[in-house]
Write a protein that holds these residues in place. Structure first.
Motif, PDB file in Angstrom:
ATOM      1  N   ARG A  75       2.356 -28.704  45.565  1.00  0.00           N
ATOM      2  CA  ARG A  75       1.162 -28.001  46.279  1.00  0.00           C
ATOM      3  C   ARG A  75       0.258 -28.693  46.866  1.00  0.00           C
ATOM      4  NH1 ARG A  75       1.029 -24.251  43.127  1.00  0.00           N
ATOM      5  NH2 ARG A  75      -0.543 -24.757  41.675  1.00  0.00           N
ATOM      6  N   ALA A  76      -0.208 -29.560  46.074  1.00  0.00           N
ATOM      7  CA  ALA A  76      -1.236 -30.619  46.567  1.00  0.00           C
ATOM      8  C   ALA A  76      -0.876 -31.284  47.768  1.00  0.00           C
ATOM      9  CB  ALA A  76      -1.770 -31.440  45.348  1.00  0.00           C
ATOM     10  N   TYR A  77       0.355 -31.837  47.697  1.00  0.00           N
ATOM     11  CA  TYR A  77       1.014 -32.895  48.671  1.00  0.00           C
ATOM     12  C   TYR A  77       1.350 -32.010  49.831  1.00  0.00           C
ATOM     13  CZ  TYR A  77       4.348 -35.792  51.112  1.00  0.00           C
ATOM     14  OH  TYR A  77       5.003 -36.467  52.093  1.00  0.00           O
ATOM     15  N   SER A  78       1.889 -30.951  49.764  1.00  0.00           N
ATOM     16  CA  SER A  78       2.126 -30.161  50.851  1.00  0.00           C
ATOM     17  C   SER A  78       1.022 -29.418  51.708  1.00  0.00           C
ATOM     18  CB  SER A  78       2.994 -28.787  50.581  1.00  0.00           C
ATOM     19  OG  SER A  78       2.222 -27.995  49.583  1.00  0.00           O
ATOM     20  N   THR A  79      -0.014 -29.325  51.028  1.00  0.00           N
ATOM     21  CA  THR A  79      -1.441 -29.063  51.684  1.00  0.00           C
ATOM     22  C   THR A  79      -2.340 -30.203  51.984  1.00  0.00           C
ATOM     23  OG1 THR A  79      -2.417 -28.638  49.444  1.00  0.00           O
ATOM     24  CG2 THR A  79      -1.296 -26.921  50.461  1.00  0.00           C
ATOM     25  N   GLY A  80      -1.986 -31.391  51.748  1.00  0.00           N
ATOM     26  CA  GLY A  80      -2.676 -32.325  51.958  1.00  0.00           C
ATOM     27  C   GLY A  80      -3.833 -32.742  50.921  1.00  0.00           C
ATOM     28  N   SER A  97      10.290 -38.840  44.947  1.00  0.00           N
ATOM     29  CA  SER A  97      10.606 -39.856  45.685  1.00  0.00           C
ATOM     30  C   SER A  97      11.620 -39.770  46.646  1.00  0.00           C
ATOM     31  CB  SER A  97      11.331 -40.863  44.762  1.00  0.00           C
ATOM     32  OG  SER A  97      10.323 -41.186  43.698  1.00  0.00           O
ATOM     33  N   SER A  98      12.636 -38.719  46.483  1.00  0.00           N
ATOM     34  CA  SER A  98      13.654 -38.335  47.191  1.00  0.00           C
ATOM     35  C   SER A  98      12.899 -37.506  48.595  1.00  0.00           C
ATOM     36  CB  SER A  98      14.755 -37.538  46.692  1.00  0.00           C
ATOM     37  OG  SER A  98      14.111 -36.548  46.275  1.00  0.00           O
ATOM     38  N   ARG A  99      12.030 -36.952  48.358  1.00  0.00           N
ATOM     39  CA  ARG A  99      11.384 -35.977  49.320  1.00  0.00           C
ATOM     40  C   ARG A  99      10.127 -36.559  50.010  1.00  0.00           C
ATOM     41  NH1 ARG A  99      10.988 -29.838  46.690  1.00  0.00           N
ATOM     42  NH2 ARG A  99      13.145 -29.863  45.872  1.00  0.00           N
ATOM     43  N   GLY A 100      10.060 -37.779  49.939  1.00  0.00           N
ATOM     44  CA  GLY A 100       9.207 -38.809  50.524  1.00  0.00           C
ATOM     45  C   GLY A 100       7.671 -38.582  50.239  1.00  0.00           C
ATOM     46  N   ALA A 101       7.321 -37.835  49.085  1.00  0.00           N
ATOM     47  CA  ALA A 101       6.123 -37.624  48.580  1.00  0.00           C
ATOM     48  C   ALA A 101       5.420 -38.922  48.044  1.00  0.00           C
ATOM     49  CB  ALA A 101       6.170 -36.553  47.591  1.00  0.00           C
ATOM     50  N   PHE A 102       6.423 -39.853  47.495  1.00  0.00           N
ATOM     51  CA  PHE A 102       5.725 -40.935  46.768  1.00  0.00           C
ATOM     52  C   PHE A 102       6.062 -42.361  47.891  1.00  0.00           C
ATOM     53  CE2 PHE A 102       6.556 -39.549  42.339  1.00  0.00           C
ATOM     54  CZ  PHE A 102       5.228 -38.781  42.122  1.00  0.00           C
ATOM     55  N   LEU A 103       5.263 -43.062  47.681  1.00  0.00           N
ATOM     56  CA  LEU A 103       5.149 -44.353  48.504  1.00  0.00           C
ATOM     57  C   LEU A 103       6.005 -45.378  48.032  1.00  0.00           C
ATOM     58  CD1 LEU A 103       3.544 -45.338  50.850  1.00  0.00           C
ATOM     59  CD2 LEU A 103       1.963 -46.424  49.319  1.00  0.00           C
ATOM     60  N   TRP A 130      14.793 -45.222  43.243  1.00  0.00           N
ATOM     61  CA  TRP A 130      15.437 -44.242  44.079  1.00  0.00           C
ATOM     62  C   TRP A 130      15.928 -44.939  45.213  1.00  0.00           C
ATOM     63  CZ3 TRP A 130      18.071 -40.233  43.614  1.00  0.00           C
ATOM     64  CH2 TRP A 130      18.587 -39.313  44.837  1.00  0.00           C
ATOM     65  N   ASP A 131      17.274 -44.771  45.467  1.00  0.00           N
ATOM     66  CA  ASP A 131      17.918 -45.220  46.559  1.00  0.00           C
ATOM     67  C   ASP A 131      17.740 -47.066  46.791  1.00  0.00           C
ATOM     68  OD1 ASP A 131      19.689 -45.246  48.942  1.00  0.00           O
ATOM     69  OD2 ASP A 131      18.072 -44.905  50.318  1.00  0.00           O
ATOM     70  N   PRO A 370      18.382 -40.149  36.361  1.00  0.00           N
ATOM     71  CA  PRO A 370      17.280 -39.577  37.325  1.00  0.00           C
ATOM     72  C   PRO A 370      18.186 -38.803  38.530  1.00  0.00           C
ATOM     73  CG  PRO A 370      17.093 -42.075  37.139  1.00  0.00           C
ATOM     74  CD  PRO A 370      18.356 -41.558  36.555  1.00  0.00           C
ATOM     75  N   HIS A 371      17.509 -37.701  38.767  1.00  0.00           N
ATOM     76  CA  HIS A 371      18.256 -37.033  39.796  1.00  0.00           C
ATOM     77  C   HIS A 371      17.169 -36.168  40.490  1.00  0.00           C
ATOM     78  CE1 HIS A 371      20.313 -33.866  42.074  1.00  0.00           C
ATOM     79  NE2 HIS A 371      21.392 -34.595  41.638  1.00  0.00           N
ATOM     80  N   PRO A 372      17.251 -35.929  41.978  1.00  0.00           N
ATOM     81  CA  PRO A 372      16.107 -35.353  42.529  1.00  0.00           C
ATOM     82  C   PRO A 372      15.911 -33.841  42.285  1.00  0.00           C
ATOM     83  CG  PRO A 372      17.720 -35.979  44.007  1.00  0.00           C
ATOM     84  CD  PRO A 372      17.898 -36.537  42.815  1.00  0.00           C
ATOM     85  N   GLU A 373      16.734 -33.107  41.694  1.00  0.00           N
ATOM     86  CA  GLU A 373      16.884 -31.867  41.398  1.00  0.00           C
ATOM     87  C   GLU A 373      16.850 -31.794  39.973  1.00  0.00           C
ATOM     88  OE1 GLU A 373      16.512 -29.438  43.432  1.00  0.00           O
ATOM     89  OE2 GLU A 373      16.944 -30.493  45.307  1.00  0.00           O
ATOM     90  N   TRP A 374      16.289 -32.640  38.977  1.00  0.00           N
ATOM     91  CA  TRP A 374      16.360 -32.751  37.778  1.00  0.00           C
ATOM     92  C   TRP A 374      15.573 -31.271  37.134  1.00  0.00           C
ATOM     93  CZ3 TRP A 374      18.954 -34.202  33.769  1.00  0.00           C
ATOM     94  CH2 TRP A 374      18.442 -33.985  32.843  1.00  0.00           C
ATOM     95  N   PRO A 375      14.277 -30.846  37.717  1.00  0.00           N
ATOM     96  CA  PRO A 375      13.822 -29.504  37.277  1.00  0.00           C
ATOM     97  C   PRO A 375      14.808 -28.291  37.102  1.00  0.00           C
ATOM     98  CG  PRO A 375      12.244 -30.864  38.780  1.00  0.00           C
ATOM     99  CD  PRO A 375      13.554 -31.710  38.961  1.00  0.00           C
ATOM    100  N   LYS A 376      15.604 -28.376  38.316  1.00  0.00           N
ATOM    101  CA  LYS A 376      16.863 -27.339  38.059  1.00  0.00           C
ATOM    102  C   LYS A 376      17.681 -27.540  37.059  1.00  0.00           C
ATOM    103  CE  LYS A 376      16.270 -26.187  42.974  1.00  0.00           C
ATOM    104  NZ  LYS A 376      17.032 -26.306  44.274  1.00  0.00           N
ATOM    105  N   ILE A 377      18.236 -28.680  36.926  1.00  0.00           N
ATOM    106  CA  ILE A 377      18.990 -29.224  35.851  1.00  0.00           C
ATOM    107  C   ILE A 377      18.449 -28.849  34.437  1.00  0.00           C
ATOM    108  CG2 ILE A 377      20.489 -30.936  34.682  1.00  0.00           C
ATOM    109  CD1 ILE A 377      20.384 -32.216  37.664  1.00  0.00           C
ATOM    110  N   SER A 378      17.226 -29.204  34.122  1.00  0.00           N
ATOM    111  CA  SER A 378      16.572 -29.257  33.021  1.00  0.00           C
ATOM    112  C   SER A 378      16.378 -27.509  32.712  1.00  0.00           C
ATOM    113  CB  SER A 378      15.171 -29.797  33.257  1.00  0.00           C
ATOM    114  OG  SER A 378      14.693 -29.631  31.708  1.00  0.00           O
ATOM    115  N   LYS A 379      16.045 -26.756  33.685  1.00  0.00           N
ATOM    116  CA  LYS A 379      15.766 -25.576  33.597  1.00  0.00           C
ATOM    117  C   LYS A 379      17.142 -24.635  33.080  1.00  0.00           C
ATOM    118  CE  LYS A 379      13.349 -21.405  34.156  1.00  0.00           C
ATOM    119  NZ  LYS A 379      14.227 -20.535  34.017  1.00  0.00           N
ATOM    120  N   ALA A 380      18.170 -25.111  33.732  1.00  0.00           N
ATOM    121  CA  ALA A 380      19.636 -24.529  33.237  1.00  0.00           C
ATOM    122  C   ALA A 380      19.767 -24.919  31.574  1.00  0.00           C
ATOM    123  CB  ALA A 380      20.720 -25.235  33.995  1.00  0.00           C
TER     124      ALA A 380
END
Length: 411
Positions: A75-80, A97-103, A130-131, A370-380
């Motif tokens: 939320r903080a990243y998306s709102t600057g 990393s996969s969404r470009g949020a980290f340098l 990542w990549d 590592p996987h960019p959708e890990w929170p969804k995997i972990s939630k399952a």
């Protein structure tokens, strides 16, 4: 060794980070850092030491809560409003990393005389990659093992020098140690519906020969059935479903659980609070000779791509890295680096013996993802654990459902 001497060492360390250039280009720059660390943990203390150096970079700190890291950071990243630096749980690093949020720090690390990828254990290093590029720096590492109360073992006729080696032995020991009249549970662990539950369960599935992308295998079902047996027979508190690892292990420290599955972050608290003889053993395996496994935990440092001061933020991270040899001695945390030896304390034999076990257990630790959708995997996986342990679904059906969810995530 006191803080003042560390500050001097830090000054020398920072001097090796091209301090003249830093002072000339970074005067009056403020860098914001977010992490979970409390006042006795690394981040606020390292920041305090760094600020004493008067480098022209002032670091401001904010403590955040475990359950809020991903949502609040995104939320903080998306709102600057993102900080310059954040510490995130290692399986969630790829999401950012996969969404470009980290340098991308690859070029900075290549030029650094302090941060050297070859100094890190492969697992933690993989979690910031990542990549093929580095989007962070491992902050620390940890894993889990089995704490056990030797005094209770003796009182119940169990050999305190022979802790459980297999799952069956663990359950049998828990049955013998369980003492409702004395308000003592046989085992304490966390099956909470958050990352902590996944962190504790996944090693059991891995020891049974599976992984998150095959979570409904026969071995994983058996692992979940063992957990269900422990809960159904009240060998562990019903709070296991809602309590995190810190609170869960607290029941062991206070003498209300005879065994506990937890990590080395508890060692200092154990030394202070536990008024009994205790030991640490490797996680029990499905059967003698089975593959060992464990969770690889702890956090990574990262710089948000939105920072206006990437060079100064990296200098702060370099200072943190230069202090890695303090991680265990001062904060009870294991550095994520293979080039830093951890000497015995010399005065705390229980802690030294436990450390040997944790370092052995770390050899079998595996990263989540590592996987960019890990929170969804972990939630399952968390949903499956909760559904099975509360009796809403059988272990097989719960893990079948989790496998379907994970399959849709993986594509």
């Amino acid at each position: 060794m006191g803080i003042s001497r560390y500050a001097m060492l830090g000054a020398f360390a920072l001097a090796s980070l091209s301090l003249p250039a830093l002072s000339a280009s970074a005067e009056d720059v403020t860098i914001s850092v977010w992490s979970l660390d409390r006042d006795i943990q690394p981040a606020p203390n390292l920041i305090k030491d760094f600020n004493k150096l008067n480098t022209g970079i002032k670091v401001e700190y904010r403590q955040i809560q475990f359950d809020d890291v991903v949502s609040e950071a995104m939320r903080a990243y998306s709102t600057g409003q993102a900080p310059d630096i954040i510490a995130v749980d290692n399986p969630e690093h790829a999401l950012f990393s996969s969404r470009g949020a980290f340098l991308d720090l690859t070029d900075m690390i290549a030029k650094s005389s302090v941060v050297k990828p070859e100094n890190y254990f492969p697992g933690p290093l993989a979690s910031v990659t990542w990549d093929g590029k580095y989007y962070g720096i491992p902050k620390a590492t940890n894993t889990i093992a089995l704490y056990y109360n030797k005094d209770m073992f003796k009182a119940k006729g169990l050999d305190p020098n022979k802790p459980p080696q297999t799952w069956d032995e663990l359950v049998e020991a828990a049955r013998k140690l369980n003492d409702p009249a004395a308000n003592v549970y046989g085992l304490a662990f966390s099956a909470k519906a958050n990352e902590e539950g996944t962190f504790q369960f996944l090693p059991w599935a891995q020891m049974a020969g599976t992984s998150y992308d095959n979570i409904n295998s026969e071995g994983a079902v058996k692992a979940l059935e063992i957990w269900k047996t422990i809960l159904d027979e009240k060998l562990a508190s019903p709070d296991t479903l809602t309590r995190g690892q810190w609170d869960s292990t607290g029941t062991f420290n206070s003498g209300n659980a005879a065994m506990a599955i937890s990590g080395p972050w508890e060692l200092d608290r154990m030394i202070k609070e536990a008024k009994f003889d205790w030991g640490v053993a490797l996680l029990p395996v499905p059967q003698v000779g089975a593959e060992r496994s464990s969770a690889m935990g702890d956090f990574n440092w990262a710089i948000f791509s939105s920072t206006k001061h990437p060079e100064e933020a990296f200098k702060v991270l370099e200072y943190f890295v230069s202090q890695d040899d303090r991680m265990f001695k001062d904060f009870g945390q294991l550095p994520a680096r293979s080039d830093i030896a951890i000497p015995p304390t010399g005065g705390e034999p229980l802690k030294d013996a436990a450390l040997k076990v944790f370092l052995e257990q770390l050899k079998y630790a595996k990263p989540r993802g590592p996987h960019p959708e890990w929170p969804k995997i972990s939630k399952a996986i968390q949903d499956a654990i909760q559904a099975a342990l509360t009796g809403q679904m059988s272990s097989k059906d719960a893990l079948d459902q989790a496998a379907e969810k994970i399959k849709s995530v993986l594509g």
